[in-house]
Design an enzyme around this catalytic site. Structure first.
Site, PDB file in Angstrom:
ATOM      1  CD  GLU A  45      -2.660   1.045   2.670  1.00 48.09           C
ATOM      2  OE1 GLU A  45      -3.643   1.788   2.765  1.00 48.09           O
ATOM      3  OE2 GLU A  45      -2.345   0.205   3.545  1.00 48.09           O
ATOM      4  CE  LYS A 112      -7.386   1.306   2.889  1.00 50.40           C
ATOM      5  NZ  LYS A 112      -6.218   1.694   3.709  1.00 50.40           N
ATOM      6  CB  CYS A 148      -4.753  -1.888   4.066  1.00 53.07           C
ATOM      7  SG  CYS A 148      -4.021  -2.084   5.731  1.00 53.07           S
TER       8      CYS A 148
END
Length: 541
Positions: A45, A112, A148
């Site tokens: 990330e 994300k 994540c």
């Protein structure tokens, strides 16, 4: 039957060093392609920028530089698919994104979905959530992307599987705290239980201010078993192999590095944090005050492990109250470790201060003021050495002391980094025992003597504080679990003691705000995730 070779790139980045991060990504990608024969290399990330970039993300020039860095990767690496995290400006909005690159082409950008805004995370301050699932064919295998937090909640992964994904690749910058690996694997297991699709979880390593990232990247199969785990706290680039059988992706087994126990993992976290904070901030070594007590002894051992004995200086700064035992134990520890050791008495400076303030203090008794002056003489001495020689001052206070204010501003709190700031006193003793497990390094007497600041005759910590066996559990419940006075008393602690401890915590927020940063090893450290007002009229209970 198709085989897919996935390289997990568990690397240590420097926030803001876009050129350095890009060079590291390119070198790892070329090694994955040429030496490891990987089909795809997965980076973490925000790998291009480093994580967390914080308010650098508000700078337009920083975002442009990150995009230019991604372009360099796209142009320079061919013959392998790459999945790379980067901050992306798109249609006037900023996203935490991952790009799939192949032979000069950006094949996919995934944004994300779930933006954490708790604990150490503040992503809603910067990013806009993505909406679309990320699905890309790699060697004919439908691979879904997530970043994540996306894997911690129902929704993004399930949507990706509904869109056709048969393998989930999750890019992470997940910081360490004790027992965090089990929490991650439980979250991934929950997504697999809901989808029946295996997961590749890739995490970075390295220290970044208060945070330390432990890596421990892994592959979990569709039964929820970890079939591959990379080492903790080490850079690694390793390949996991998968078989594409009809509609199923099946991971091959590999080396599953065992998870370290709590105290060894804390030790490794602090060592990595010291090393990276020192190196990434351009210091040529470290210096600390060595008192002959448990805290400074443990910090010195960890600093030597991080930086090498030749790069660490220990300074004993005795006062009129320093015992011969402390002098002997400090000297013995320094000799055991082979560090540069100096003795600089503070009595001349202390006398000078007393003379300067003689008229101001006339008619008033000796009290904590004179104790603090001694500590501040030491702080000035260490900062002078730091300025002259470019060494980082490591302060040696622990979490128990920081919690209740049993520390002196501009004295023992002075420094650039506080390695055990998030370690309770009892765990400091456990670290000392662990460090001595293969042979005595810290003199055994240090572990059994009653702890003392040695700022007054025959002084002991328990003259001012409850025993640490009582204090630490109360602090853990109040500071880390947010329990009320009533709840702590109900757990079996004396109400008067609890109220006194809580009062000390509440009154000393101003000190903690002025403490140096220190590595986070618990789920609730002072700093990013426990932000209390200094001026505060609320009293628990």
């Amino acid at each position: 039957m198709t085989r897919l070779r996935v390289a997990l790139a568990q690397l240590n980045y420097l926030v803001g060093d876009i050129d350095g991060n890009v060079a590291k990504i390119i070198a790892a990608a070329e090694r994955a392609r040429d030496a490891l024969q990987a089909d795809v290399a997965v980076f973490t990330e925000l790998a291009v920028s480093g994580y967390p970039p914080e308010d650098l993300l508000l700078r337009a020039d920083f975002i442009r530089a990150c995009r230019d860095g991604l372009e360099r990767i796209r142009r320079q690496v061919g013959g392998i698919d790459l999945i790379v995290g980067f901050p992306e400006r798109h249609d006037g909005r900023l996203y935490n994104s991952a790009a799939v690159l192949r032979d000069g082409e950006i094949r996919l950008i995934y944004r994300k979905h779930c933006l954490p805004n708790y604990g150490v995370f503040d992503e809603k301050r910067y990013f806009h959530p993505g909406q679309e699932p990320g699905l890309c064919l790699i060697r004919g295998v439908p691979v879904g992307l997530s970043i994540c937090e996306d894997i911690w909640h129902p929704g993004p992964v399930e949507a990706s599987v509904r869109a056709g994904s048969r393998l989930i690749v999750n890019l992470n910058a997940s910081p360490f705290h004790v027992r965090k690996i089990a929490e991650r694997e439980a979250a991934v297991h929950a997504r697999i239980a809901a989808t029946g699709v295996p997961v590749v979880y890739v995490n970075q390593i390295g220290g970044q201010d208060e945070l330390v990232f432990d890596g421990a990247s892994f592959v979990m199969d569709r039964e929820g078993r970890v079939v591959r785990r990379l080492p903790e706290f080490e850079e690694a680039l390793e390949v996991a192999e998968f078989r594409w059988e009809g509609e199923r992706v099946v991971p091959e087994g590999g080396l599953v590095t065992p998870v370290a126990e709590e105290i060894p993992s804390i030790r490794r976290a602090i060592v990595l944090a010291i090393r990276d904070y020192t190196r990434k901030n351009g210091f040529n070594g470290a210096v600390l005050g060595l008192s002959g007590g448990i805290d400074s002894s443990v910090v010195l051992c960890l600093a030597v492990e991080a930086l090498g004995a030749e790069n660490v200086e220990a300074v004993m700064m005795p006062s009129r109250f320093t015992s011969e035992i402390s002098l002997a134990d400090a000297k013995a520890l320094a000799a055991n470790l082979g560090v540069n050791y100096r003795v600089i008495p503070i009595e001349p400076a202390f006398q000078a201060f007393l003379q300067m303030l003689e008229q101001e203090f006339a008619g008033r008794p000796w009290d904590v003021t004179e104790e603090n002056i001694q500590a501040r003489c030491r702080g000035v001495t260490l900062m002078a050495i730091s300025n002259k020689f470019g060494r980082l001052v490591l302060s040696t206070g622990n979490k128990s002391e920081m919690s209740v204010g049993y520390a002196t501003l501009y004295g023992d709190m002075a420094g650039g980094y506080a390695p055990i700031k998030d370690v309770m006193k009892l765990k400091v003793y456990a670290l000392a025992e662990h460090l001595n497990a293969e042979g005595e390094i810290i003199p055994g007497r240090v572990l059994v003597r009653p702890p003392s600041a040695e700022l007054a005759p025959d002084q002991k910590d328990e003259d001012s504080l409850p025993p640490y066996a009582v204090l630490d559990p109360i602090l853990e419940m109040y500071v880390e679990q947010d329990l009320s006075v009533e709840e702590i008393v109900a757990a079996g602690f004396d109400e008067a003691v609890v109220r006194r401890v809580v009062s000390l915590v509440e009154r000393n927020e101003y000190k903690r705000r002025q403490a140096p940063p220190g590595v986070r090893i618990t789920p609730r450290a002072f700093g990013r995730e426990r932000r209390y007002p200094i001026t505060n009229g609320f009293r628990s209970g």
